[in-house]
Design a protein around this motif. Structure first.
Motif, PDB file in Angstrom:
ATOM      1  N   ARG A 150      -3.218  -1.341   5.175  1.00 54.36           N
ATOM      2  CA  ARG A 150      -2.376  -1.738   4.030  1.00 54.36           C
ATOM      3  C   ARG A 150      -2.447  -0.599   3.023  1.00 54.36           C
ATOM      4  O   ARG A 150      -3.513  -0.317   2.468  1.00 54.36           O
ATOM      5  CB  ARG A 150      -2.909  -3.038   3.422  1.00 54.36           C
ATOM      6  N   GLY A 151      -1.329   0.072   2.801  1.00 56.51           N
ATOM      7  CA  GLY A 151      -1.315   1.170   1.848  1.00 56.51           C
ATOM      8  C   GLY A 151      -1.016   2.491   2.526  1.00 56.51           C
ATOM      9  O   GLY A 151      -0.449   2.532   3.628  1.00 56.51           O
ATOM     10  N   ASP A 152      -1.424   3.586   1.894  1.00 61.36           N
ATOM     11  CA  ASP A 152      -1.041   4.930   2.307  1.00 61.36           C
ATOM     12  C   ASP A 152      -2.284   5.754   2.629  1.00 61.36           C
ATOM     13  O   ASP A 152      -3.001   6.189   1.720  1.00 61.36           O
ATOM     14  CB  ASP A 152      -0.242   5.593   1.179  1.00 61.36           C
ATOM     15  N   THR A 153      -2.554   5.963   3.916  1.00 66.85           N
ATOM     16  CA  THR A 153      -3.712   6.768   4.297  1.00 66.85           C
ATOM     17  C   THR A 153      -3.517   8.226   3.903  1.00 66.85           C
ATOM     18  O   THR A 153      -4.492   8.933   3.640  1.00 66.85           O
ATOM     19  CB  THR A 153      -3.974   6.679   5.810  1.00 66.85           C
TER      20      THR A 153
ATOM     21  N   LYS B 144      -2.215   9.381   1.159  1.00 62.97           N
ATOM     22  CA  LYS B 144      -2.657   9.517  -0.232  1.00 62.97           C
ATOM     23  C   LYS B 144      -4.103   9.069  -0.415  1.00 62.97           C
ATOM     24  O   LYS B 144      -4.653   9.175  -1.509  1.00 62.97           O
ATOM     25  CB  LYS B 144      -1.762   8.667  -1.139  1.00 62.97           C
TER      26      LYS B 144
ATOM     27  N   GLU C 113      -5.161   6.033  -0.387  1.00 66.34           N
ATOM     28  CA  GLU C 113      -5.160   4.824  -1.213  1.00 66.34           C
ATOM     29  C   GLU C 113      -4.724   3.670  -0.307  1.00 66.34           C
ATOM     30  O   GLU C 113      -3.535   3.427  -0.117  1.00 66.34           O
ATOM     31  CB  GLU C 113      -4.202   4.960  -2.402  1.00 66.34           C
ATOM     32  N   PHE C 114      -5.694   2.992   0.280  1.00 66.51           N
ATOM     33  CA  PHE C 114      -5.347   1.979   1.276  1.00 66.51           C
ATOM     34  C   PHE C 114      -6.527   1.038   1.493  1.00 66.51           C
ATOM     35  O   PHE C 114      -7.644   1.273   1.020  1.00 66.51           O
ATOM     36  CB  PHE C 114      -4.979   2.637   2.608  1.00 66.51           C
TER      37      PHE C 114
ATOM     38  N   ASN D 172     -11.800  -0.833   1.483  1.00 71.59           N
ATOM     39  CA  ASN D 172     -10.820  -0.403   0.485  1.00 71.59           C
ATOM     40  C   ASN D 172     -11.175   0.991  -0.003  1.00 71.59           C
ATOM     41  O   ASN D 172     -12.295   1.265  -0.417  1.00 71.59           O
ATOM     42  CB  ASN D 172     -10.744  -1.393  -0.689  1.00 71.59           C
TER      43      ASN D 172
ATOM     44  N   VAL E   3      -8.811   1.887  -3.802  1.00 68.86           N
ATOM     45  CA  VAL E   3      -8.129   0.654  -4.219  1.00 68.86           C
ATOM     46  C   VAL E   3      -9.231  -0.286  -4.688  1.00 68.86           C
ATOM     47  O   VAL E   3     -10.212  -0.496  -3.964  1.00 68.86           O
ATOM     48  CB  VAL E   3      -7.348   0.001  -3.051  1.00 68.86           C
TER      49      VAL E   3
ATOM     50  N   PRO F 212       1.491  -4.483   1.103  1.00 66.37           N
ATOM     51  CA  PRO F 212       0.871  -4.478  -0.230  1.00 66.37           C
ATOM     52  C   PRO F 212       1.555  -5.459  -1.196  1.00 66.37           C
ATOM     53  O   PRO F 212       0.950  -5.821  -2.211  1.00 66.37           O
ATOM     54  CB  PRO F 212       1.043  -3.033  -0.715  1.00 66.37           C
TER      55      PRO F 212
END
Length: 420
Positions: free
Chosen positions: A360-363, A365, A367-368, A383, A386, A411
């Motif tokens: 869930r999110g952006d590996t 960046k 941020e996941f 996390n 995050v 997300p």
């Protein structure tokens, strides 16, 4: 004053032991509390040793669990710099290294773990390090500063959490770093190959060199100093210092010699305890790194070496020593900081235990949240950059229900809505 004539002894001067002593007093125990530690330092926390303190971001005093005066104020008797040599279960006594014999009514073993040693030539050289104690961290901190100043090389054996955190601290000082790891990615046996590469990329961006699929075979030196480290593929890596970060072993010899039941070494070893952290002797308890708990939630025997287990396990054991109803079923939790990456991990999902990883999110960046699932049930969650999601992640693990994996990856869907 019902407890005034009782003596509770705690063996181990780390976080688990200190928090157990604190809990005994906060729960109203007014008998003797004796805490025995084999270091001369007051009880301290270990995460800063590879994180903030090592990196120069935290002061030395910040590592201690309590101010030194707290122990006298709470009538905690300290025996620092003392080892316990034997437990006499029949006589209910412990003997210290100086010959002192102490009677106990209840005994807590919080003896922790010790770093595993490299079994190769050259480990007796002055530049070979381990990291477990405050003195180790202080020494390593001076070494990293010197390496950074002199463009020196550090070779780290092991790409686990300690190895990676030290690599980040070393690069912060400007030292050259090579990490040698027998597995194909960092953290391979902890988070699996799916996420391990992310950490390889992170460290490579900061100038760390990795050498995967090999082991150290020799540390080469001259006049007592490290010159290089050799690997089993025939390569030689320049090194002024070497850190062995190849895991830790529970300190169980005291308990073994006393005849307490042990957990299977193939599954991490440790002192076998039930859900109330009681050993095979009803008056002896164990907590922290050394305790192998039959986990009520996970349904397996598990030994956890992380900070949160000491933080929460010490108080749980203290309450059990007071005959309170205790079922220690905390979801395993740890955290790590490396460069600008911070993470929290909840659960237990070693390779082979899961059949799917959901992101869930952006590996890209970094941020996941990563989730490890088996048959659509969440076993663990991590996390990365995050925050404030540990509670819903742990609720998913505790709930044990099947989840909609598409919703889990989205997300826009509140995590709290997915838990049963």
């Amino acid at each position: 004053m019902v407890d005034a004539d009782r003596t509770f002894v705690i063996v181990g001067g780390g976080l688990a032991g200190a928090k157990a002593a604190e809990t005994l007093r906060s729960e109203g125990f007014n008998g003797r509390v004796i805490l025995i530690g084999d270091e001369r330092e007051h009880p301290y926390e270990r995460p800063p040793l590879s994180k903030g303190f090592l990196a120069g971001k935290e002061e030395r005093d910040s590592v201690f669990v309590h101010e030194p005066a707290w122990y006298a104020q709470n009538d905690i008797e300290l025996h620092l710099g003392q080892i316990v040599t034997t437990i006499d279960r029949g006589g209910k006594t412990v003997r210290l290294g100086d010959g002192t014999v102490i009677q106990y009514d209840r005994l807590l073993l919080a003896t922790g773990a010790e770093p595993r040693r490299l079994d190769i030539p050259g480990t007796d050289l002055a530049g070979v390090h381990h990291l477990r104690r405050l003195a180790h961290s202080e020494r390593l901190k001076h070494v990293l500063k010197a390496l950074g100043r002199d463009n020196g090389h550090l070779v780290i054996s092991g790409a686990g959490w300690i190895g990676l955190e030290v690599a980040a601290a070393a690069r912060g000082y400007g030292a050259e770093v090579t990490v040698v790891e027998p597995e194909p990615t960092p953290l391979h046996n902890v988070i699996g190959p799916e996420l391990g590469q992310l950490f390889a990329d992170l460290h490579a961006e900061h100038g760390v060199r990795f050498h995967f699929g090999v082991r150290l075979t020799e540390i080469v030196g001259q006049d007592g100093m490290v010159l290089a480290a050799r690997t089993d593929d025939g390569e030689e890596h320049p090194a002024h210092d070497v850190l062995a970060a190849i895991g830790a072993a529970p300190r169980t010899s005291l308990a073994e010699n006393a005849g307490l039941a042990m957990a299977d070494r193939a599954h991490g070893g440790g002192i076998a305890v039930d859900a109330s952290l009681r050993t095979s002797d009803p008056d002896i308890f164990a907590a922290g790194d050394v305790a192998a708990l039959h986990h009520p939630l996970l349904g397996i025997r598990l030994r956890v070496e992380h900070w949160a287990n000491a933080l929460n396990g010490g108080p749980a054991a203290a309450r059990a020593m007071l005959d309170k109803d205790v079922s220690y079923d905390r979801v395993p939790y740890f955290f790590s900081d490396q460069y600008d990456l911070g993470l929290e991990y909840s659960g237990w999902a070693p390779p082979g235990s899961y059949d799917q990883v959901v992101i869930r999110g952006d590996t890209g960046k970094r941020e996941f949240i990563a989730f490890w699932l088996k048959e659509r049930r969440v076993l663990a969650g991590m996390n990365v950059n995050v925050w404030d999601v540990t509670e819903p992640i742990q609720a998913l693990i505790r709930g044990g229900a099947e989840v909609d994996t598409e919703a889990l990856a989205d997300p826009a869907v509140a995590l709290g809505s997915l838990a049963p």
